[in-house]
Design a protein around this motif. Structure first.
Motif, short mmCIF file in Angstrom:
data_model
loop_
_atom_site.label_atom_id
_atom_site.label_comp_id
_atom_site.label_asym_id
_atom_site.label_seq_id
_atom_site.Cartn_x
_atom_site.Cartn_y
_atom_site.Cartn_z
N PHE A 132 0.57 -1.12 -0.24
CA PHE A 132 -0.16 0.24 -0.15
C PHE A 132 0.87 1.31 0.00
O PHE A 132 0.65 2.31 -0.82
N ASP A 133 2.15 0.91 0.63
CA ASP A 133 2.24 2.02 0.97
C ASP A 133 3.76 2.38 -0.39
O ASP A 133 3.99 4.30 -0.16
N GLU A 134 4.06 1.61 -1.27
CA GLU A 134 4.08 1.18 -2.62
C GLU A 134 3.05 1.98 -3.41
O GLU A 134 3.82 2.24 -4.37
N GLY A 135 2.12 1.55 -3.11
CA GLY A 135 1.19 2.65 -4.15
C GLY A 135 0.76 1.58 -4.86
O GLY A 135 -0.19 1.75 -6.41
N LYS A 136 0.79 0.19 -4.71
CA LYS A 136 0.28 -0.73 -5.29
C LYS A 136 -0.84 -1.30 -5.27
O LYS A 136 -1.24 -0.63 -4.44
N ASP A 137 -1.63 -1.35 -6.72
CA ASP A 137 -2.96 -1.88 -6.46
C ASP A 137 -3.63 -3.18 -5.49
O ASP A 137 -2.37 -4.05 -6.61
N MET A 138 -3.55 -4.00 -4.82
CA MET A 138 -3.99 -5.21 -4.85
C MET A 138 -5.45 -5.12 -4.30
O MET A 138 -6.32 -4.61 -3.80
N LEU A 139 -5.49 -7.08 -4.38
CA LEU A 139 -6.37 -7.62 -4.03
C LEU A 139 -6.65 -8.31 -2.60
O LEU A 139 -5.65 -9.11 -2.61
N LEU A 140 -7.44 -7.91 -1.95
CA LEU A 140 -6.95 -9.05 -0.49
C LEU A 140 -8.29 -10.31 -0.51
O LEU A 140 -9.44 -9.84 -0.42
N THR A 141 -7.86 -10.70 -0.14
CA THR A 141 -8.96 -12.17 0.38
C THR A 141 -8.92 -12.90 1.15
O THR A 141 -8.35 -12.65 2.35
N VAL A 142 -10.26 -11.77 1.51
CA VAL A 142 -10.78 -12.68 3.18
C VAL A 142 -12.27 -13.58 2.87
O VAL A 142 -12.76 -13.89 2.36
N MET A 143 -11.28 -14.38 4.04
CA MET A 143 -12.58 -15.78 4.28
C MET A 143 -13.44 -15.46 5.50
O MET A 143 -12.73 -14.80 6.45
N SER A 144 -14.37 -15.85 5.40
CA SER A 144 -16.07 -15.98 6.79
C SER A 144 -16.14 -17.51 6.83
O SER A 144 -16.53 -18.10 5.84
N ALA A 145 -16.68 -17.07 7.88
CA ALA A 145 -16.87 -18.66 8.77
C ALA A 145 -17.89 -18.22 9.61
O ALA A 145 -17.02 -17.15 10.34
N MET A 146 -18.39 -18.75 9.75
CA MET A 146 -19.12 -18.71 11.22
C MET A 146 -19.52 -17.78 12.09
O MET A 146 -19.07 -16.74 13.23
N GLY A 147 -20.19 -16.27 11.47
CA GLY A 147 -19.84 -14.80 11.52
C GLY A 147 -18.55 -14.24 11.61
O GLY A 147 -18.00 -13.13 11.68
N ILE A 151 -9.08 -11.18 6.71
CA ILE A 151 -7.76 -11.06 5.77
C ILE A 151 -6.72 -12.15 5.63
O ILE A 151 -6.03 -12.66 6.44
N CYS A 152 -6.73 -13.60 4.99
CA CYS A 152 -6.15 -14.64 4.79
C CYS A 152 -5.17 -14.66 3.21
O CYS A 152 -4.17 -15.51 3.73
N ALA A 153 -5.10 -13.63 2.57
CA ALA A 153 -4.42 -13.70 0.99
C ALA A 153 -4.06 -12.44 -0.23
O ALA A 153 -5.05 -11.33 0.83
N VAL A 154 -2.82 -11.71 0.08
CA VAL A 154 -3.42 -10.74 -1.09
C VAL A 154 -2.30 -10.81 -1.81
O VAL A 154 -1.35 -12.25 -2.52
N LYS A 155 -2.87 -10.67 -3.48
CA LYS A 155 -1.89 -10.46 -4.55
C LYS A 155 -2.08 -8.94 -5.61
O LYS A 155 -2.39 -8.67 -4.59
N ASP A 156 -0.96 -8.71 -6.24
CA ASP A 156 -0.97 -7.59 -6.87
C ASP A 156 -1.86 -7.74 -7.76
O ASP A 156 -2.21 -9.49 -8.45
N ILE A 157 -2.52 -6.60 -8.42
CA ILE A 157 -3.12 -6.45 -9.76
C ILE A 157 -1.63 -6.15 -10.34
O ILE A 157 -1.98 -5.00 -10.69
N MET A 158 -2.28 -6.89 -11.60
CA MET A 158 -0.40 -6.15 -12.63
C MET A 158 -1.50 -5.51 -13.91
O MET A 158 -3.12 -5.60 -13.77
N GLY A 159 -0.80 -4.66 -14.14
CA GLY A 159 -1.38 -4.39 -15.53
C GLY A 159 -1.47 -2.45 -15.32
O GLY A 159 -1.81 -1.90 -16.07
N LYS A 160 -1.16 -2.28 -13.92
CA LYS A 160 -1.38 -0.88 -13.92
C LYS A 160 -0.55 -0.14 -13.30
O LYS A 160 0.15 -0.88 -12.25
#
Length: 161
Positions: A132-147, A151-160
């Motif tokens: 985030f500090d480097e200005g990258k666009d990132m997708l965060l994977t959010v896992m949900s169960a039982m309320g 956040i369980c994973a992160v990946k960069d959005i390529m091409g920007k």
């Protein structure tokens, strides 16, 4: 009893029943999910004992809590039902990381989701902050169960650039 009284019920969460579904213990396999001691767990080991003179075959489950990483165990007759959590994963685009450790995420509908903290996994939290500090666009994977959600994973959005 008077009919003029209005009853108002405020629900803070879903009905508890919708957070899990029953599944026969003998059909739950490794890498599946199970509820042990009221915690959603990923099954890492399953062993089945033979039936005794007067009994059922038993399944011994070893699971890792999907949110805190703790190891939990349970022994259940293989013909009985166990609770299995509904586990979902959703990807959100990261908008902001606040000073107090909360993240601001963009949902598919264009709304913001501001109720999640950075993950307890220090390496993953550092990866999110640094990206985030480097200005990258990132997708965060959010896992949900039982309320619960985490956040369980992160990946960069390529091409920007």
């Amino acid at each position: 009893m008077s009919d003029s009284e209005d009853h108002h019920f405020e629900s803070k969460a879903d009905a508890g029943a919708s957070k899990t579904y029953p599944q026969q213990a003998g059909t739950i396999r490794k890498n599946g999910y199970i509820v042990i001691k009221n915690r959603p767990c990923k099954v890492v080991e399953v062993s089945t004992s033979k039936t005794g003179k007067h009994g059922h075959a038993k399944c011994h489950f070893v699971g890792i809590d999907v949110f805190n990483g703790k190891k939990l165990e349970d022994i259940v007759p293989s013909s009985h039902n166990c609770d299995v959590p509904h586990v979902t994963r959703v990807e959100y685009q990261l908008i902001d990381v606040s000073e107090d450790g909360f993240v601001s995420l963009l949902t598919e509908s264009g709304d913001t989701k501001d109720d999640l903290k950075l993950p307890t996994d220090d390496a993953l939290a550092a990866q999110i902050k640094n990206g985030f500090d480097e200005g990258k666009d990132m997708l965060l994977t959010v896992m949900s169960a039982m309320g619960e959600e985490q956040i369980c994973a992160v990946k960069d959005i390529m091409g920007k650039n």
